[in-house]
Design an enzyme around this catalytic site. Structure first.
Site, PDB file in Angstrom:
ATOM      1  N   LYS A 111      30.047  50.391  28.736  1.00 32.93           N
ATOM      2  CA  LYS A 111      28.643  50.809  30.191  1.00 32.93           C
ATOM      3  C   LYS A 111      29.851  50.765  30.578  1.00 32.93           C
ATOM      4  CE  LYS A 111      24.847  47.759  28.488  1.00 32.93           C
ATOM      5  NZ  LYS A 111      24.198  46.728  29.103  1.00 32.93           N
ATOM      6  N   ASP A 131      20.429  46.479  31.758  1.00 38.83           N
ATOM      7  CA  ASP A 131      19.752  46.464  29.870  1.00 38.83           C
ATOM      8  C   ASP A 131      19.204  46.864  29.589  1.00 38.83           C
ATOM      9  OD1 ASP A 131      19.627  43.871  28.575  1.00 38.83           O
ATOM     10  OD2 ASP A 131      18.180  44.375  28.441  1.00 38.83           O
ATOM     11  N   SER A 132      20.005  47.890  28.472  1.00 39.90           N
ATOM     12  CA  SER A 132      19.128  48.787  27.647  1.00 39.90           C
ATOM     13  C   SER A 132      18.989  48.913  26.023  1.00 39.90           C
ATOM     14  CB  SER A 132      19.721  49.816  28.182  1.00 39.90           C
ATOM     15  OG  SER A 132      21.860  49.310  27.508  1.00 39.90           O
ATOM     16  N   ASP A 191      24.660  55.952  20.036  1.00 38.78           N
ATOM     17  CA  ASP A 191      25.056  57.474  20.852  1.00 38.78           C
ATOM     18  C   ASP A 191      25.604  58.162  19.304  1.00 38.78           C
ATOM     19  OD1 ASP A 191      25.023  56.833  23.145  1.00 38.78           O
ATOM     20  OD2 ASP A 191      27.052  56.895  23.702  1.00 38.78           O
ATOM     21  N   LYS A 194      26.107  63.972  28.451  1.00 38.80           N
ATOM     22  CA  LYS A 194      25.649  62.628  28.127  1.00 38.80           C
ATOM     23  C   LYS A 194      25.564  61.907  29.953  1.00 38.80           C
ATOM     24  CE  LYS A 194      25.654  57.817  26.366  1.00 38.80           C
ATOM     25  NZ  LYS A 194      26.126  56.787  26.167  1.00 38.80           N
ATOM     26  N   HIS A 217      19.488  57.825  29.628  1.00 37.15           N
ATOM     27  CA  HIS A 217      19.613  56.801  30.416  1.00 37.15           C
ATOM     28  C   HIS A 217      19.634  56.089  31.611  1.00 37.15           C
ATOM     29  CE1 HIS A 217      21.429  54.953  26.908  1.00 37.15           C
ATOM     30  NE2 HIS A 217      21.306  53.414  27.660  1.00 37.15           N
ATOM     31  N   ARG A 218      20.847  55.816  31.138  1.00 28.04           N
ATOM     32  CA  ARG A 218      21.721  55.527  32.068  1.00 28.04           C
ATOM     33  C   ARG A 218      22.503  56.282  32.905  1.00 28.04           C
ATOM     34  NH1 ARG A 218      25.222  53.172  28.759  1.00 28.04           N
ATOM     35  NH2 ARG A 218      23.966  51.254  28.351  1.00 28.04           N
TER      36      ARG A 218
HETATM   37  P1  IMP Z   1      22.458  45.040  25.726  1.00 30.95           P
HETATM   38  O1  IMP Z   1      21.779  45.828  27.227  1.00 30.95           O
HETATM   39  O2  IMP Z   1      23.640  45.341  26.268  1.00 30.95           O
HETATM   40  O3  IMP Z   1      21.392  44.256  25.804  1.00 30.95           O
HETATM   41  O4  IMP Z   1      22.833  46.701  24.946  1.00 30.95           O
HETATM   42  C1  IMP Z   1      21.848  47.258  24.409  1.00 30.95           C
HETATM   43  C2  IMP Z   1      22.145  47.181  22.802  1.00 30.95           C
HETATM   44  O5  IMP Z   1      21.664  49.656  23.075  1.00 30.95           O
HETATM   45  C3  IMP Z   1      23.810  47.611  22.697  1.00 30.95           C
HETATM   46  O6  IMP Z   1      23.984  47.154  20.865  1.00 30.95           O
HETATM   47  C4  IMP Z   1      24.783  48.961  22.792  1.00 30.95           C
HETATM   48  O7  IMP Z   1      25.329  49.195  22.121  1.00 30.95           O
HETATM   49  C5  IMP Z   1      23.266  49.977  22.816  1.00 30.95           C
HETATM   50  N1  IMP Z   1      23.248  51.047  24.023  1.00 30.95           N
HETATM   51  C6  IMP Z   1      22.513  50.810  24.736  1.00 30.95           C
HETATM   52  N2  IMP Z   1      23.166  51.792  25.884  1.00 30.95           N
HETATM   53  C7  IMP Z   1      23.313  52.702  24.998  1.00 30.95           C
HETATM   54  C8  IMP Z   1      24.034  53.767  25.220  1.00 30.95           C
HETATM   55  O8  IMP Z   1      23.879  54.509  26.380  1.00 30.95           O
HETATM   56  N3  IMP Z   1      24.293  54.192  24.434  1.00 30.95           N
HETATM   57  C9  IMP Z   1      24.210  53.714  22.492  1.00 30.95           C
HETATM   58  N4  IMP Z   1      23.612  52.676  22.205  1.00 30.95           N
HETATM   59  C10 IMP Z   1      23.780  51.876  23.855  1.00 30.95           C
END
Ligand code: IMP
Length: 197
Positions: free
Chosen positions: A14, A71-72, A155, A174, A179-180
């Site tokens: 991130k 948060d994702s 990814d 990307k 999303h980000r």
């Molecule tokens: P958190 O937002 O730190 O709770 O992480 C969310 C989860 O989604 C983690 O397992 C990340 O590795 C995954 N994740 C978040 N953003 C991405 C991305 O841009 N690509 C792939 N996986 C993601």
């Protein structure tokens, strides 16, 4: 003096993306380790927005700096659109999560999926930080096998429109559709305002 903007995450994947996505802002980007900040922020909430807000507020309060946190998660049709907000904790705990997800969907026809991001912007103030939320989504599907060396997390198994996984895309591609990337794009006018532009 250039304003400082704290990127409230210790996730290296991130951090790399935020360095690119926020590079055009008139701000000095600061990572928690740059200012010796070590915080454990629980993420117990049911929504991305609440978890993102909790992180941004905690880091903003501790540093006195304008802070962004996200948060994702990944949402998979065949898993009732989970694991979603629990994506970071999904799986058996041993082994790579992307590999486990491929395995779980081995015989599944419906491979629709999406990635979601809530970006929280926390501004120092009294009686406490003010927080605003911006969101981004990218629709896609789960690949049959992992492909690509870029990105992080899910990814290599997340197919975006056009047939590539997010890990195969050049970084700038990307960033444009992720999303980000979309959440940062939505937040940019407000960040510029907060940074005095
Ligand atoms: P958190 O937002 O730190 O709770 O992480 C969310 C989860 O989604 C983690 O397992 C990340 O590795 C995954 N994740 C978040 N953003 C991405 C991305 O841009 N690509 C792939 N996986 C993601």
């Amino acid at each position: 003096m250039t304003a400082r903007l704290l990127v409230a995450t210790t996730n290296v994947g991130k951090q790399r993306e935020f360095r690119r996505l926020l590079a055009q802002l008139p701000a000095e980007l600061v990572m928690p380790e740059d200012i010796g900040l070590e915080l454990e922020v629980p993420e117990p909430h049911a929504t991305y927005a609440e978890n993102a807000a909790a992180k941004a507020v905690a880091y903003c309060r501790a540093s006195g700096l304008l802070a962004v946190a996200d948060d994702s998660g990944i949402e998979v049709a065949a898993l009732d659109w989970g694991p979603g907000v629990r994506s970071a904790r999904w799986g058996s705990g041993s082994g790579n999560q992307a590999d486990q997800l491929i395995e779980k969907l081995r015989d599944v026809g419906d491979r629709r999926a999406r990635m979601e991001c809530a970006l929280a912007v926390a501004t120092p103030g009294e009686p406490g930080p003010a927080v605003e939320i911006f969101e981004g989504t990218v629709e896609g599907s789960i690949a049959l096998e992992r492909r690509g060396r870029g990105g992080f997390g899910y990814d290599p198994i997340f197919l975006v429109p056009g047939g590539h996984t997010a890990a195969e895309l050049p970084e700038s591609d990307k960033d444009r559709i992720s999303h980000r990337g979309r959440a940062v794009m939505a937040a940019t006018p407000r960040l510029l305002e907060l940074l005095g532009h």
